[in-house]
Design a protein around this motif. Sequence first.
Motif, PDB file in Angstrom:
ATOM      1  N   PRO A   1      42.170  86.405   4.236  1.00  0.00           N
ATOM      2  CA  PRO A   1      41.282  87.038   5.216  1.00  0.00           C
ATOM      3  C   PRO A   1      39.823  86.716   4.937  1.00  0.00           C
ATOM      4  O   PRO A   1      39.421  86.501   3.787  1.00  0.00           O
ATOM      5  CB  PRO A   1      41.565  88.533   5.053  1.00  0.00           C
ATOM      6  N   GLY A   2      39.032  86.691   5.977  1.00  0.00           N
ATOM      7  CA  GLY A   2      37.616  86.400   5.829  1.00  0.00           C
ATOM      8  C   GLY A   2      36.865  87.518   5.129  1.00  0.00           C
ATOM      9  O   GLY A   2      37.282  88.686   5.154  1.00  0.00           O
ATOM     10  N   SER A   3      35.769  87.163   4.490  1.00  0.00           N
ATOM     11  CA  SER A   3      34.933  88.155   3.810  1.00  0.00           C
ATOM     12  C   SER A   3      34.010  88.839   4.810  1.00  0.00           C
ATOM     13  O   SER A   3      33.910  88.434   5.977  1.00  0.00           O
ATOM     14  CB  SER A   3      34.101  87.476   2.725  1.00  0.00           C
ATOM     15  N   ASN A   4      33.344  89.864   4.351  1.00  0.00           N
ATOM     16  CA  ASN A   4      32.337  90.558   5.152  1.00  0.00           C
ATOM     17  C   ASN A   4      30.950  90.189   4.644  1.00  0.00           C
ATOM     18  O   ASN A   4      30.765  89.974   3.443  1.00  0.00           O
ATOM     19  CB  ASN A   4      32.525  92.075   5.057  1.00  0.00           C
ATOM     20  N   ILE A   5      29.991  90.102   5.539  1.00  0.00           N
ATOM     21  CA  ILE A   5      28.604  89.850   5.164  1.00  0.00           C
ATOM     22  C   ILE A   5      27.819  91.150   5.276  1.00  0.00           C
ATOM     23  O   ILE A   5      27.800  91.781   6.330  1.00  0.00           O
ATOM     24  CB  ILE A   5      27.958  88.784   6.075  1.00  0.00           C
ATOM     25  N   VAL A   6      27.214  91.552   4.175  1.00  0.00           N
ATOM     26  CA  VAL A   6      26.310  92.698   4.196  1.00  0.00           C
ATOM     27  C   VAL A   6      24.905  92.166   4.439  1.00  0.00           C
ATOM     28  O   VAL A   6      24.465  91.240   3.751  1.00  0.00           O
ATOM     29  CB  VAL A   6      26.354  93.477   2.862  1.00  0.00           C
ATOM     30  N   THR A   7      24.208  92.697   5.415  1.00  0.00           N
ATOM     31  CA  THR A   7      22.868  92.209   5.740  1.00  0.00           C
ATOM     32  C   THR A   7      21.798  93.150   5.198  1.00  0.00           C
ATOM     33  O   THR A   7      22.074  94.294   4.814  1.00  0.00           O
ATOM     34  CB  THR A   7      22.671  92.062   7.262  1.00  0.00           C
ATOM     35  N   SER A   8      20.594  92.654   5.194  1.00  0.00           N
ATOM     36  CA  SER A   8      19.444  93.465   4.767  1.00  0.00           C
ATOM     37  C   SER A   8      18.839  94.249   5.923  1.00  0.00           C
ATOM     38  O   SER A   8      17.874  94.992   5.739  1.00  0.00           O
ATOM     39  CB  SER A   8      18.373  92.556   4.151  1.00  0.00           C
TER      40      SER A   8
ATOM     41  N   ILE B   1      18.558  87.206   5.600  1.00  0.00           N
ATOM     42  CA  ILE B   1      19.186  88.366   6.236  1.00  0.00           C
ATOM     43  C   ILE B   1      20.493  88.711   5.529  1.00  0.00           C
ATOM     44  O   ILE B   1      20.833  89.872   5.356  1.00  0.00           O
ATOM     45  CB  ILE B   1      19.425  88.102   7.732  1.00  0.00           C
ATOM     46  N   GLY B   2      21.230  87.697   5.087  1.00  0.00           N
ATOM     47  CA  GLY B   2      22.438  87.952   4.313  1.00  0.00           C
ATOM     48  C   GLY B   2      22.081  88.492   2.943  1.00  0.00           C
ATOM     49  O   GLY B   2      21.257  87.908   2.228  1.00  0.00           O
ATOM     50  N   LYS B   3      22.688  89.622   2.573  1.00  0.00           N
ATOM     51  CA  LYS B   3      22.371  90.264   1.288  1.00  0.00           C
ATOM     52  C   LYS B   3      23.509  90.149   0.283  1.00  0.00           C
ATOM     53  O   LYS B   3      23.287  90.074  -0.917  1.00  0.00           O
ATOM     54  CB  LYS B   3      22.035  91.736   1.539  1.00  0.00           C
ATOM     55  N   ALA B   4      24.755  90.158   0.790  1.00  0.00           N
ATOM     56  CA  ALA B   4      25.905  90.039  -0.103  1.00  0.00           C
ATOM     57  C   ALA B   4      27.135  89.616   0.686  1.00  0.00           C
ATOM     58  O   ALA B   4      27.239  89.860   1.890  1.00  0.00           O
ATOM     59  CB  ALA B   4      26.173  91.366  -0.821  1.00  0.00           C
ATOM     60  N   ILE B   5      28.071  88.963  -0.023  1.00  0.00           N
ATOM     61  CA  ILE B   5      29.366  88.599   0.542  1.00  0.00           C
ATOM     62  C   ILE B   5      30.417  89.457  -0.159  1.00  0.00           C
ATOM     63  O   ILE B   5      30.545  89.409  -1.389  1.00  0.00           O
ATOM     64  CB  ILE B   5      29.663  87.107   0.320  1.00  0.00           C
ATOM     65  N   VAL B   6      31.146  90.240   0.617  1.00  0.00           N
ATOM     66  CA  VAL B   6      32.141  91.160   0.069  1.00  0.00           C
ATOM     67  C   VAL B   6      33.525  90.731   0.542  1.00  0.00           C
ATOM     68  O   VAL B   6      33.749  90.560   1.746  1.00  0.00           O
ATOM     69  CB  VAL B   6      31.857  92.615   0.508  1.00  0.00           C
ATOM     70  N   SER B   7      34.443  90.555  -0.384  1.00  0.00           N
ATOM     71  CA  SER B   7      35.800  90.147  -0.028  1.00  0.00           C
ATOM     72  C   SER B   7      36.454  91.198   0.854  1.00  0.00           C
ATOM     73  O   SER B   7      36.047  92.367   0.870  1.00  0.00           O
ATOM     74  CB  SER B   7      36.633  89.923  -1.288  1.00  0.00           C
ATOM     75  N   ALA B   8      37.483  90.795   1.585  1.00  0.00           N
ATOM     76  CA  ALA B   8      38.126  91.686   2.543  1.00  0.00           C
ATOM     77  C   ALA B   8      38.686  92.945   1.881  1.00  0.00           C
ATOM     78  O   ALA B   8      38.680  94.029   2.479  1.00  0.00           O
ATOM     79  CB  ALA B   8      39.241  90.941   3.269  1.00  0.00           C
ATOM     80  N   ASP B   9      39.135  92.807   0.614  1.00  0.00           N
ATOM     81  CA  ASP B   9      39.675  93.984  -0.075  1.00  0.00           C
ATOM     82  C   ASP B   9      38.604  94.781  -0.806  1.00  0.00           C
ATOM     83  O   ASP B   9      38.890  95.817  -1.415  1.00  0.00           O
ATOM     84  CB  ASP B   9      40.776  93.568  -1.062  1.00  0.00           C
ATOM     85  N   GLY B  10      37.360  94.313  -0.731  1.00  0.00           N
ATOM     86  CA  GLY B  10      36.256  95.039  -1.342  1.00  0.00           C
ATOM     87  C   GLY B  10      36.151  94.895  -2.847  1.00  0.00           C
ATOM     88  O   GLY B  10      35.264  95.486  -3.474  1.00  0.00           O
TER      89      GLY B  10
END
Length: 399
Positions: free
Chosen positions: A46-53, A340-349
Amino acid sequence: RSDQVGRSGLERTYDKELRGKAGITRYEVDNLGRVIGQGETDPAKPGSNIVTSIDSRVQAVAERELNNAMIEARKVNDKNTGRNYEADSGAVVVMETKTGRVVAMASNPTYDPNAWVGGISAKDYAGLTDKKSNYPLLNRAIQGQAAPGSIFKVVTSTAAVNAGYPFNNRYPCPSSYSVGSQTFTNFESQGHGDITIGRALEVSCDTVYYALADQEWKKDGGIKPKKDPKDWFLKTAHEFGLGKRTGIDLPNEVPGRVPDRKWKQDFFDANKDAWCRDGKKNGSFAEKIAYENCRQGNQLREGDAINYSIGQGDTLVTPIQMASVYSAIANGGTLHQPGIGKAIVSADGKSVQEIAPKETGKLPMDAKTRDNIDEALAGVATDGSAAWRFGGWPQKQIP
């Protein structure tokens, strides 16, 4: 075939992380194509999530206030044209000064991005790209180019100091500055006597900058430049990061323009044939300009240097560039790559990969000059050209 691919915005920049990986199941078949067993299987990822600033609260304020400011501006008369300001577009950038992270970014006119979900209709697309729409697909924070005007004076103030003009010496600020038959005036045609560069920043005295830039232009040889001209004012703009992309993690950013000697020559080479074809010595105004450019279009002229000193002429910047410049002044002199991208979080966190801020350079000023400019910029809001707008602002509590 079922993959969704990022085509613009953060979705395009971080497509690899967001999309994940499709699963593959392999089957064994006989020579007639009948399945006789199952082979190896590659599990889907599964794709990761992008946390933005982006702070949604600040973003909401930025969008609302930008829209309100444009509405109010349309009620104000432009003394130069006699008509009210059109105020048909604008942008806001809010940035963390110590990291370069973008807290809010607004562009107006805007549109509902849900129009793209499931495929956009021909009618909706035509509406977004029609000339009457004023092109809402354009992100004016990173793609809107304009002459910066007086906010550019932090660049020319620094250039003047580096060229040998002490910050706290006093320089004439008359109501106008004349070169031959051409007269360049202060915005409000007001003189302030002899003032420091800091005070020139505070009251936005154009004529101080006209004179300093003109003197340097003459030192460099004027219309017949020396072999290696100093070009302090032009060089300093490049050292502030202008004339190139900031590197923000969004596609299609534009670089702006520092109209230096190389740009002058390149522009001349690209347009000379047309100018020489259309120019007439005694023709219309446009034909006279073309005639002159055909013969001198590659020269950095005195008027070019004077207009450039106050952020006018052929200079172009984007809002994200100037936000980066002022963030660097505020943080002590460090230029950052906006993000703008602050972190990459895997789908399972379970996996969090921070996208660390990136330093791209230092402003071309020492700590004393930085402090002097910083103090003058505060004076703009308390006792200078913007004091009327900041009446009642709690400067001591929120400097």
